[in-house]
Each structure stands twice: as C-alpha cells, then as structure tokens.
Write a protein that holds these residues in place. Structure first.
Motif, PDB file in Angstrom:
ATOM      1  N   GLY A  62       0.772  -1.226   0.000  1.00 39.31           N
ATOM      2  CA  GLY A  62       0.000   0.000   0.000  1.00 39.31           C
ATOM      3  C   GLY A  62       0.808   1.284   0.000  1.00 39.31           C
ATOM      4  O   GLY A  62       0.252   2.369  -0.021  1.00 39.31           O
ATOM      5  N   GLU A  63       2.126   1.179   0.021  1.00 40.89           N
ATOM      6  CA  GLU A  63       2.995   2.353   0.068  1.00 40.89           C
ATOM      7  C   GLU A  63       3.675   2.585  -1.275  1.00 40.89           C
ATOM      8  O   GLU A  63       4.129   1.637  -1.919  1.00 40.89           O
ATOM      9  CB  GLU A  63       4.076   2.162   1.137  1.00 40.89           C
ATOM     10  N   LEU A  64       3.777   3.833  -1.674  1.00 43.21           N
ATOM     11  CA  LEU A  64       4.483   4.196  -2.899  1.00 43.21           C
ATOM     12  C   LEU A  64       5.980   4.057  -2.658  1.00 43.21           C
ATOM     13  O   LEU A  64       6.538   4.693  -1.765  1.00 43.21           O
ATOM     14  CB  LEU A  64       4.152   5.642  -3.292  1.00 43.21           C
ATOM     15  N   ILE A  65       6.631   3.193  -3.444  1.00 47.26           N
ATOM     16  CA  ILE A  65       8.083   2.997  -3.279  1.00 47.26           C
ATOM     17  C   ILE A  65       8.872   3.490  -4.492  1.00 47.26           C
ATOM     18  O   ILE A  65      10.090   3.563  -4.444  1.00 47.26           O
ATOM     19  CB  ILE A  65       8.434   1.528  -2.969  1.00 47.26           C
ATOM     20  N   GLY A  66       8.177   3.826  -5.577  1.00 47.27           N
ATOM     21  CA  GLY A  66       8.842   4.349  -6.766  1.00 47.27           C
ATOM     22  C   GLY A  66       7.888   5.184  -7.583  1.00 47.27           C
ATOM     23  O   GLY A  66       6.722   4.856  -7.730  1.00 47.27           O
ATOM     24  N   ASN A  67       8.389   6.311  -8.092  1.00 48.95           N
ATOM     25  CA  ASN A  67       7.576   7.242  -8.840  1.00 48.95           C
ATOM     26  C   ASN A  67       8.412   7.734 -10.015  1.00 48.95           C
ATOM     27  O   ASN A  67       9.370   8.470  -9.819  1.00 48.95           O
ATOM     28  CB  ASN A  67       7.185   8.400  -7.918  1.00 48.95           C
ATOM     29  N   PHE A  68       8.073   7.308 -11.223  1.00 49.58           N
ATOM     30  CA  PHE A  68       8.855   7.632 -12.408  1.00 49.58           C
ATOM     31  C   PHE A  68       7.993   8.427 -13.384  1.00 49.58           C
ATOM     32  O   PHE A  68       7.258   7.852 -14.179  1.00 49.58           O
ATOM     33  CB  PHE A  68       9.392   6.350 -13.050  1.00 49.58           C
ATOM     34  N   LEU A  69       8.085   9.757 -13.312  1.00 51.15           N
ATOM     35  CA  LEU A  69       7.327  10.638 -14.191  1.00 51.15           C
ATOM     36  C   LEU A  69       8.066  10.803 -15.509  1.00 51.15           C
ATOM     37  O   LEU A  69       9.295  10.888 -15.527  1.00 51.15           O
ATOM     38  CB  LEU A  69       7.146  12.008 -13.545  1.00 51.15           C
ATOM     39  N   ALA A  70       7.322  10.871 -16.604  1.00 51.09           N
ATOM     40  CA  ALA A  70       7.896  11.043 -17.944  1.00 51.09           C
ATOM     41  C   ALA A  70       9.093  10.112 -18.120  1.00 51.09           C
ATOM     42  O   ALA A  70      10.170  10.517 -18.548  1.00 51.09           O
ATOM     43  CB  ALA A  70       8.291  12.500 -18.171  1.00 51.09           C
ATOM     44  N   CYS A  71       8.891   8.852 -17.796  1.00 55.81           N
ATOM     45  CA  CYS A  71      10.009   7.899 -17.742  1.00 55.81           C
ATOM     46  C   CYS A  71      10.685   7.674 -19.087  1.00 55.81           C
ATOM     47  O   CYS A  71      11.854   7.294 -19.126  1.00 55.81           O
ATOM     48  CB  CYS A  71       9.573   6.585 -17.117  1.00 55.81           C
ATOM     49  N   THR A  72      10.018   7.951 -20.189  1.00 58.42           N
ATOM     50  CA  THR A  72      10.664   7.744 -21.484  1.00 58.42           C
ATOM     51  C   THR A  72      11.722   8.805 -21.784  1.00 58.42           C
ATOM     52  O   THR A  72      12.518   8.625 -22.703  1.00 58.42           O
ATOM     53  CB  THR A  72       9.631   7.715 -22.622  1.00 58.42           C
ATOM     54  N   GLN A  73      11.773   9.881 -21.027  1.00 56.19           N
ATOM     55  CA  GLN A  73      12.813  10.894 -21.223  1.00 56.19           C
ATOM     56  C   GLN A  73      14.196  10.339 -20.908  1.00 56.19           C
ATOM     57  O   GLN A  73      15.194  10.878 -21.355  1.00 56.19           O
ATOM     58  CB  GLN A  73      12.563  12.118 -20.341  1.00 56.19           C
ATOM     59  N   HIS A  74      14.246   9.261 -20.135  1.00 59.24           N
ATOM     60  CA  HIS A  74      15.513   8.663 -19.728  1.00 59.24           C
ATOM     61  C   HIS A  74      15.902   7.461 -20.585  1.00 59.24           C
ATOM     62  O   HIS A  74      16.885   6.799 -20.302  1.00 59.24           O
ATOM     63  CB  HIS A  74      15.450   8.266 -18.255  1.00 59.24           C
ATOM     64  N   LEU A  75      15.102   7.195 -21.635  1.00 56.98           N
ATOM     65  CA  LEU A  75      15.352   6.065 -22.515  1.00 56.98           C
ATOM     66  C   LEU A  75      15.640   6.575 -23.923  1.00 56.98           C
ATOM     67  O   LEU A  75      15.351   7.721 -24.248  1.00 56.98           O
ATOM     68  CB  LEU A  75      14.129   5.136 -22.538  1.00 56.98           C
ATOM     69  N   ASN A  76      16.189   5.712 -24.753  1.00 57.17           N
ATOM     70  CA  ASN A  76      16.392   6.061 -26.160  1.00 57.17           C
ATOM     71  C   ASN A  76      15.039   6.247 -26.828  1.00 57.17           C
ATOM     72  O   ASN A  76      13.995   5.859 -26.272  1.00 57.17           O
ATOM     73  CB  ASN A  76      17.169   4.962 -26.880  1.00 57.17           C
ATOM     74  N   GLU A  77      15.045   6.786 -28.042  1.00 61.02           N
ATOM     75  CA  GLU A  77      13.786   6.994 -28.765  1.00 61.02           C
ATOM     76  C   GLU A  77      13.028   5.673 -28.946  1.00 61.02           C
ATOM     77  O   GLU A  77      11.823   5.626 -28.817  1.00 61.02           O
ATOM     78  CB  GLU A  77      14.064   7.637 -30.122  1.00 61.02           C
ATOM     79  N   GLU A  78      13.756   4.611 -29.249  1.00 63.29           N
ATOM     80  CA  GLU A  78      13.171   3.275 -29.294  1.00 63.29           C
ATOM     81  C   GLU A  78      13.733   2.505 -28.114  1.00 63.29           C
ATOM     82  O   GLU A  78      14.927   2.448 -27.917  1.00 63.29           O
ATOM     83  CB  GLU A  78      13.535   2.569 -30.603  1.00 63.29           C
ATOM     84  N   PHE A  79      12.848   1.939 -27.311  1.00 60.05           N
ATOM     85  CA  PHE A  79      13.297   1.192 -26.140  1.00 60.05           C
ATOM     86  C   PHE A  79      12.539  -0.112 -26.048  1.00 60.05           C
ATOM     87  O   PHE A  79      11.504  -0.293 -26.678  1.00 60.05           O
ATOM     88  CB  PHE A  79      13.138   2.026 -24.862  1.00 60.05           C
ATOM     89  N   PHE A  80      13.095  -1.026 -25.255  1.00 59.43           N
ATOM     90  CA  PHE A  80      12.546  -2.377 -25.124  1.00 59.43           C
ATOM     91  C   PHE A  80      12.439  -2.730 -23.646  1.00 59.43           C
ATOM     92  O   PHE A  80      12.995  -2.034 -22.796  1.00 59.43           O
ATOM     93  CB  PHE A  80      13.448  -3.384 -25.860  1.00 59.43           C
ATOM     94  N   ALA A  81      11.775  -3.823 -23.341  1.00 61.29           N
ATOM     95  CA  ALA A  81      11.580  -4.259 -21.965  1.00 61.29           C
ATOM     96  C   ALA A  81      12.894  -4.446 -21.231  1.00 61.29           C
ATOM     97  O   ALA A  81      12.993  -4.187 -20.034  1.00 61.29           O
ATOM     98  CB  ALA A  81      10.753  -5.549 -21.919  1.00 61.29           C
ATOM     99  N   THR A  82      13.932  -4.847 -21.934  1.00 59.46           N
ATOM    100  CA  THR A  82      15.237  -5.049 -21.290  1.00 59.46           C
ATOM    101  C   THR A  82      15.879  -3.740 -20.850  1.00 59.46           C
ATOM    102  O   THR A  82      16.738  -3.742 -19.980  1.00 59.46           O
ATOM    103  CB  THR A  82      16.207  -5.778 -22.245  1.00 59.46           C
ATOM    104  N   ASP A  83      15.451  -2.633 -21.439  1.00 55.11           N
ATOM    105  CA  ASP A  83      15.980  -1.317 -21.046  1.00 55.11           C
ATOM    106  C   ASP A  83      15.451  -0.920 -19.695  1.00 55.11           C
ATOM    107  O   ASP A  83      16.031  -0.190 -18.951  1.00 55.11           O
ATOM    108  CB  ASP A  83      15.620  -0.237 -22.072  1.00 55.11           C
TER     109      ASP A  83
END
Length: 116
Positions: free
Chosen positions: A95-116
């Motif tokens: 019930g507790e928030l342990i991770g919060n990733f806003l606009a998470c694709t900004q930290h990935l390449n333009e094309e990304f995969f599950a392994t990224d």
C-alpha cells in the motif's frame, strides 16, 4: 531478482484498470508482499504505447509482480497527470508508494525495449 520474487500470488498479464476506484483497490487490497506497478498512460502520447508493450513482456517474465495500466483520460487522472508527465510508472508495495517515475521515457532512447 527472480529468486526474491518467486513466492506469493502469481498474476497473468497486465491488468487494465478502468477507474480511480480500481486504482485504489489494486493498491490497498493486494497482498503485502506483492509489488504493484501501475502505468498511467494516454493514447497518442509519445512512448505510452511502447511502454505498454514492454509491460506485457515484463509481466510474463515476472509473474509475481502485478502489472497494471490505467488510461489517464478515461480514469479522470488527466487533471493530475498532464501529457508532459506521461508515461508515468508508479510502484507500490504493501500500500505504500516505493517508486515514482514521471515522464520515464525521457531517460530512454527513442526506441526502447523491456530489457531497457
């Protein structure tokens, strides 16, 4: 990671949440040892569709993690999550928030995969 997540309930695929009530229920009522990953997305926002595909792959690989997705528009969350913050991943445990990733694709390449 696999060995640490090998106990507890098992889930089949990514669960679609249709409302804010569904969102609260999945967080509050899940087993205390279960990690819940929620993807907040909006159709047409860059990276959201690709992240949905990645979660489909990850749900197969990690069946003890409950992966969920919720459309910001249809759930009413669009007021709190504008397009600039999407896609967003929220991670909960007991019930507790342990991770919060806003606009998470900004930290990935333009094309990304599950392994990224």
């Amino acid at each position: 990671m696999h060995s640490k997540l090998s106990f507890g309930p098992k889930f089949d695929g990514v669960h679609n949440l249709d409302s804010g009530e569904d969102f609260l229920e999945v967080i509050e009522k899940e087993h205390h040892s279960t990690v819940v990953v929620v993807h907040i997305y909006k159709v047409g926002v860059k990276g959201c569709e690709q992240l949905n595909s990645c979660l489909d792959c990850l749900a197969t690989e990690y069946p003890t993690v409950k992966f969920c997705r919720i459309d910001a528009v249809s759930s009413g969350a669009a007021e709190r999550f504008s397009d600039e913050y999407l896609p967003t991943l929220l991670v909960y445990k007991a019930g507790e928030l342990i991770g919060n990733f806003l606009a998470c694709t900004q930290h990935l390449n333009e094309e990304f995969f599950a392994t990224d």
